[in-house]
Design a protein around this motif. Structure first.
Motif, short mmCIF file in Angstrom:
data_model
loop_
_atom_site.label_atom_id
_atom_site.label_comp_id
_atom_site.label_asym_id
_atom_site.label_seq_id
_atom_site.Cartn_x
_atom_site.Cartn_y
_atom_site.Cartn_z
N SER A 10 -29.01 -26.12 27.93
CA SER A 10 -28.91 -26.44 29.68
C SER A 10 -29.78 -25.62 30.23
N ASP A 11 -30.42 -25.93 31.13
CA ASP A 11 -31.23 -25.17 31.96
C ASP A 11 -31.22 -25.57 33.58
N VAL A 12 -30.27 -25.04 34.25
CA VAL A 12 -30.01 -25.71 35.81
C VAL A 12 -29.97 -24.39 36.91
N LEU A 13 -31.47 -24.54 37.60
CA LEU A 13 -31.48 -23.42 38.43
C LEU A 13 -30.42 -22.90 39.09
N LEU A 14 -30.23 -21.35 38.46
CA LEU A 14 -29.26 -20.63 39.29
C LEU A 14 -27.81 -20.67 38.61
N LEU A 15 -27.62 -21.81 38.09
CA LEU A 15 -26.30 -22.18 37.80
C LEU A 15 -26.15 -21.66 36.11
N THR A 16 -27.00 -22.18 35.33
CA THR A 16 -26.78 -21.93 33.78
C THR A 16 -28.10 -21.87 33.10
N HIS A 17 -28.08 -21.37 32.16
CA HIS A 17 -29.24 -21.33 31.00
C HIS A 17 -28.43 -21.05 29.73
N PRO A 21 -27.15 -17.01 35.77
CA PRO A 21 -28.19 -16.14 36.78
C PRO A 21 -27.46 -15.92 37.91
N PHE A 22 -26.56 -16.79 38.82
CA PHE A 22 -25.89 -16.50 39.85
C PHE A 22 -24.81 -15.60 39.68
N ILE A 23 -23.90 -15.81 38.47
CA ILE A 23 -22.90 -14.63 38.47
C ILE A 23 -23.40 -13.44 37.95
N LEU A 82 -32.69 -13.47 46.63
CA LEU A 82 -33.80 -13.95 46.77
C LEU A 82 -34.64 -13.60 45.68
N VAL A 83 -34.46 -12.36 45.13
CA VAL A 83 -35.28 -12.20 43.93
C VAL A 83 -34.58 -12.97 42.72
N TYR A 84 -33.44 -12.83 42.76
CA TYR A 84 -32.78 -13.92 41.46
C TYR A 84 -33.06 -15.21 41.44
N THR A 85 -33.41 -15.67 42.76
CA THR A 85 -33.91 -17.21 42.82
C THR A 85 -35.34 -17.27 42.64
N LEU A 86 -36.09 -16.24 42.76
CA LEU A 86 -37.37 -16.37 42.67
C LEU A 86 -38.05 -16.42 41.03
N VAL A 87 -37.10 -15.16 40.48
CA VAL A 87 -37.27 -15.22 39.28
C VAL A 87 -36.68 -16.26 38.27
N ASP A 88 -35.64 -16.85 38.60
CA ASP A 88 -35.16 -18.07 37.77
C ASP A 88 -36.16 -19.10 37.99
N VAL A 89 -36.91 -19.43 39.03
CA VAL A 89 -37.88 -20.44 39.52
C VAL A 89 -39.00 -20.16 38.56
N GLU A 125 -37.00 -19.55 31.04
CA GLU A 125 -36.13 -18.84 30.30
C GLU A 125 -36.15 -19.43 28.70
N THR A 126 -36.45 -20.68 28.38
CA THR A 126 -36.45 -21.19 27.13
C THR A 126 -37.43 -20.35 26.61
N SER A 127 -38.62 -20.18 26.89
CA SER A 127 -39.68 -19.59 26.17
C SER A 127 -39.44 -18.14 25.90
N GLN A 128 -38.58 -17.49 26.90
CA GLN A 128 -38.26 -16.02 26.64
C GLN A 128 -37.16 -15.96 25.68
N SER A 129 -36.26 -16.97 25.38
CA SER A 129 -35.10 -16.88 24.50
C SER A 129 -35.75 -17.39 23.29
N ILE A 130 -36.91 -18.03 22.86
CA ILE A 130 -37.34 -18.45 21.82
C ILE A 130 -38.03 -17.13 21.18
#
Length: 236
Positions: free
Chosen positions: A133-140, A167-169, A206-213, A217-222
């Motif tokens: 699952s990869d939803v902007l700001l909600l979950t990865h 990410p938001f939490i 703002l930083v969290y939003t920009l970084v998440d966009v 994250e999938t590539s970073q996890s792998i």
């Protein structure tokens, strides 16, 4: 003039914690996960593995999802697998190339020895995804099993990937702690504390939003789960 300089100095000082908070957030978000492998062959580096075929990812997700979305998710994961192994200097055969070479034959019915011979590679990477699952700001979240075998079918490297983040939490904890620190900071005038906290929270979100966009994250996890796999030696 002195009052103006004093005011400017105070504003700059109040911005320093905001800057530190921003740097802290970026550095924490950009750190990838890493884990020791479940297994790696003791003489892996002597095996002279030069080329790896990435088998099509097997989807084991139990949630009922739109088939098109499932296909997109699998494609994202497969692209990240190919990218990571390529960056480790291996010659990589992509899942699409595997499908073409095998003419859609059932891979489960072909032995590793036959696969390596048919695909002209030294090793095969099998992978299954159980959660994604990869939803902007909600979950990865991504949960996978990965296994690399040689032409004899012997295991070369095994690992599991289980990465989960909201990410938001994640943003709330450090931001709240920072705000409390500002409130208790006697070096910051009382009338400047609230504006500083508000500015800091806004900057943090703002930083969290920009970084998440911007981050994959999938590539970073792998990338993280493959840190335990040695790169191909340059002279091989």
């Amino acid at each position: 003039m002195k009052l103006s300089n004093l005011s400017t100095s105070r504003k700059l000082k109040s911005l320093v914690p905001v800057t530190y908070l921003t740097i802290f957030i970026i550095s924490n978000l950009m750190l990838g996960c890493s884990s020791a492998p479940l297994f790696i062959k003791s003489d892996f580096e002597k095996q002279k593995i030069r080329s790896i075929a990435v088998m099509p990812v097997i989807n084991r997700c139990t949630e009922t999802e739109d088939k098109d979305q499932v296909s997109k998710n699998v494609s994202v994961i497969e692209e990240s697998l190919v990218k990571t192994l390529t960056e480790k200097k291996y010659a990589v055969l992509s899942p699409e190339s595997v499908k073409t070479a095998l003419n859609e034959k059932g891979i489960e019915n072909i032995s590793p020895e036959s696969l390596c011979s048919l695909l002209n590679v030294d090793a095969i990477l099998f992978s299954e995804v159980y959660e994604y699952s990869d939803v902007l700001l909600l979950t990865h979240s991504i949960k996978m099993n990965l296994k690399m075998v040689d032409a004899k079918g012997d295991s070369l490297w095994l690992n599991n990937l289980d990465d989960n983040d909201k990410p938001f939490i994640s943003a709330i904890g450090p931001t709240l702690g920072w705000g409390i620190g500002i409130s208790n900071n006697k070096n910051i005038p009382s009338d400047e504390k609230l504006p500083t906290i508000v500015a800091g929270v806004a900057a943090a979100e703002l930083v969290y939003t920009l970084v998440d966009v911007l981050s994959n994250e999938t590539s970073q996890s792998i990338d993280g789960v493959f840190q335990s796999l040695p790169s191909k030696k340059q002279n091989e």
